[in-house]
Scaffold this active site. Structure first.
Site: not given
Ligand code: MG
Length: 299
Positions: A170, A178, A183, A187, A213
């Site tokens: 994680d 973000n 965002h 990505d 994530e």
């Protein structure tokens, strides 16, 4: 590709069989409708089927209708072969669920290209099924596909007495990426971490995106003695993988927390047990300060 043909007339069955073999198909021939139906009920039946309309027992149109009522994992492309060529006959055949029809005596060239249409449909289905298993953003397996693969690999490991380890990774403080860069930047980071994970995998390992994530990796044949060093390496690889953010003119790096579990410690064979053990270990890794590996220990 396999093709099932059914025709009660021995001569036309032979002719059909021979041209198909000539074109490189593997042909399974049935002498009547009932035999064809039985073959279609076996595991992994041919997806491409040519049925004579008029046959004793089940006829071609009845089989079409029965096939369309079944729920099957793969589509069956059916070409109806018939000496009937009135428009109302053709409509009846198509209405019953045939994809195409050819009037007997058939023209080989026409049959050849109509079979190609069937092959294209079947290939297309294969590609769509493949896409349905992939996470659109990262190109890794999606969660469902990963779970299916994990179940298969767990069963194999238990059968063969080999190990299996999983890692849930994680990304730490992902929300701040973000929030600070937007965002799209988030990505890009996910895509980059996915690429990095793929590089850490051997050919038979498998990687998936588990959620936002969160990534998950499966290592068949890896037991307790080796999973620690693999996980340490993955953790380091992630921290050294920089993502370029052109809009911000910046290179950023992330770290991840890793929870690890081995099948030896959780041999129930239930994938959920293994995953929840790795998940608990991940939680401990977060608690202990992130950017580290924690291996799950059974009670
Ligand atoms: Mg017939």
């Amino acid at each position: 590709m396999q093709v099932l043909i059914a025709d009660d007339d021995a001569l036309s069955r032979r002719v059909l069989h021979d041209v198909l073999v000539d074109w490189g198909y593997q042909v399974i021939a049935a002498k009547n409708g009932n035999e064809a139906w039985n073959i279609m009920q076996q595991d992994h039946p041919p997806n491409l089927v040519i049925l004579d309309w008029m046959m004793p027992g089940l006829d071609g149109v009845e089989i079409c209708a029965m096939v369309r009522q079944q729920v099957k994992p793969r589509y069956t492309y059916i070409i109806l072969l018939t000496s009937r060529n009135r428009p109302e006959d053709i409509v009846q055949g198509l209405e019953a669920g045939a994809d195409d029809y050819i009037v007997k005596p058939f023209n080989p060239d026409e049959l050849k290209y109509r079979l190609k249409i069937g092959e294209r449909i079947i290939d297309l289905e294969e590609r769509i099924l493949g896409l349905a298993r992939i996470d659109y953003l990262t190109g890794l397996l999606n969660r469902r596909a990963f779970m299916e693969k994990l179940e298969i690999e767990i069963n194999r490991s238990l059968r063969e007495g080999t190990g299996l380890g999983i890692i849930i990774a994680d990304i730490d403080y992902f929300k701040t990426i973000n929030d600070s860069y937007g965002h799209l930047a988030g990505d890009r980071v996910l895509q980059n971490v996915a690429r990095c994970l793929q590089k850490s995998c051997r050919r038979y390992d498998f990687a998936g995106r588990y959620g936002g994530e969160e990534f998950i990796l499966g290592f068949p044949g890896v037991g307790k003695n080796r999973i620690q060093s693999i996980a340490d390496r993955v953790c380091m690889d992630i921290s050294q993988c920089y993502t370029e953010l052109p809009q911000h003119g910046q290179l950023i790096s992330v770290t991840a927390s890793l929870g690890v579990a081995c099948l030896e410690d959780y041999p129930s064979g239930n994938p959920d047990h293994l995953i929840s053990a790795a998940d608990d270990a991940l939680y401990v890794a977060k608690k202990k300060g992130r950017n580290q590996v924690v291996i799950a220990k059974p009670e």
